[in-house]
Design a protein around this motif. Structure first.
Motif, PDB file in Angstrom:
ATOM      1  N   ALA A   1       0.833  -1.205   0.000  1.00  0.00           N
ATOM      2  CA  ALA A   1       0.000   0.000   0.000  1.00  0.00           C
ATOM      3  C   ALA A   1       0.868   1.255   0.000  1.00  0.00           C
ATOM      4  O   ALA A   1       0.565   2.228  -0.703  1.00  0.00           O
ATOM      5  CB  ALA A   1      -0.925  -0.006   1.218  1.00  0.00           C
TER       6      ALA A   1
ATOM      7  N   THR B   1       0.730   4.074  -3.025  1.00  0.00           N
ATOM      8  CA  THR B   1       0.356   5.470  -2.792  1.00  0.00           C
ATOM      9  C   THR B   1       1.468   6.445  -3.142  1.00  0.00           C
ATOM     10  O   THR B   1       1.229   7.658  -3.193  1.00  0.00           O
ATOM     11  CB  THR B   1      -0.080   5.703  -1.324  1.00  0.00           C
ATOM     12  OG1 THR B   1       0.959   5.296  -0.451  1.00  0.00           O
ATOM     13  CG2 THR B   1      -1.353   4.956  -1.010  1.00  0.00           C
TER      14      THR B   1
ATOM     15  N   THR C   1      -4.915   6.643  -0.664  1.00  0.00           N
ATOM     16  CA  THR C   1      -5.185   5.460   0.162  1.00  0.00           C
ATOM     17  C   THR C   1      -6.449   4.736  -0.277  1.00  0.00           C
ATOM     18  O   THR C   1      -6.503   3.506  -0.242  1.00  0.00           O
ATOM     19  CB  THR C   1      -5.284   5.845   1.647  1.00  0.00           C
ATOM     20  OG1 THR C   1      -6.246   6.885   1.798  1.00  0.00           O
ATOM     21  CG2 THR C   1      -3.955   6.310   2.195  1.00  0.00           C
TER      22      THR C   1
ATOM     23  N   SER D   1      -5.721   2.788  -3.555  1.00  0.00           N
ATOM     24  CA  SER D   1      -4.821   1.691  -3.220  1.00  0.00           C
ATOM     25  C   SER D   1      -5.561   0.578  -2.475  1.00  0.00           C
ATOM     26  O   SER D   1      -5.419  -0.601  -2.802  1.00  0.00           O
ATOM     27  CB  SER D   1      -3.666   2.224  -2.363  1.00  0.00           C
ATOM     28  OG  SER D   1      -2.883   1.186  -1.869  1.00  0.00           O
ATOM     29  N   SER D   2      -6.374   0.956  -1.488  1.00  0.00           N
ATOM     30  CA  SER D   2      -7.136  -0.032  -0.712  1.00  0.00           C
ATOM     31  C   SER D   2      -8.092  -0.821  -1.594  1.00  0.00           C
ATOM     32  O   SER D   2      -8.213  -2.038  -1.473  1.00  0.00           O
ATOM     33  CB  SER D   2      -7.927   0.655   0.398  1.00  0.00           C
ATOM     34  OG  SER D   2      -7.060   1.280   1.301  1.00  0.00           O
TER      35      SER D   2
ATOM     36  N   GLU E   1      -3.269  -4.969   2.698  1.00  0.00           N
ATOM     37  CA  GLU E   1      -2.510  -3.724   2.589  1.00  0.00           C
ATOM     38  C   GLU E   1      -1.184  -3.799   3.343  1.00  0.00           C
ATOM     39  O   GLU E   1      -0.252  -3.079   3.020  1.00  0.00           O
ATOM     40  CB  GLU E   1      -3.330  -2.554   3.138  1.00  0.00           C
ATOM     41  CG  GLU E   1      -4.537  -2.224   2.311  1.00  0.00           C
ATOM     42  CD  GLU E   1      -5.316  -1.060   2.879  1.00  0.00           C
ATOM     43  OE1 GLU E   1      -4.696  -0.121   3.402  1.00  0.00           O
ATOM     44  OE2 GLU E   1      -6.546  -1.097   2.796  1.00  0.00           O
TER      45      GLU E   1
END
Length: 104
Positions: A60, A64, A71, A74-75, A85
């Motif tokens: 993660a 980012t 975030t 990415s999540s 993550e």
């Protein structure tokens, strides 16, 4: 004849050596993130090449560092591929690395 140990300079204490090493890694990671943000290197290349400074980075954190990847994005990306993550670059299997590099 003088004693050889009397002229030797003692090594810095272990905690100072550890601090120095941590600072070196922190600076190397910051530079790696800047290169990813500028587009000089891709996240896929980092995952496949596994530079030592990226070994303990989370996936993660690496995602980012790209432009336009926050975030939330990415999540969502990691949830869609079923990867936590908190997974680190060094803990990925070769199969995961190859799959991840083609998807990013």
């Amino acid at each position: 004849m003088p004693d050889a140990t009397a002229t030797m300079i003692p090594a810095p204490p272990q905690h100072m050596q550890a601090l120095q090493r941590a600072n070196e890694i922190r600076l190397a990671r910051a530079e790696l993130k800047r290169e990813v943000a500028r587009g000089k290197i891709t996240v896929g290349e980092v995952i496949l090449n596994r530079p030592s400074e990226a070994a303990s980075m989370t996936i993660a954190e690496l995602l980012t560092s790209q432009r336009r990847w926050g975030t939330t994005r990415s999540s969502k990306f990691l949830a869609d591929i079923g990867m936590p993550e908190t997974k680190t670059v060094q803990s990925m299997t070769d199969r995961q690395r190859n799959l991840f590099a083609t998807m990013v």
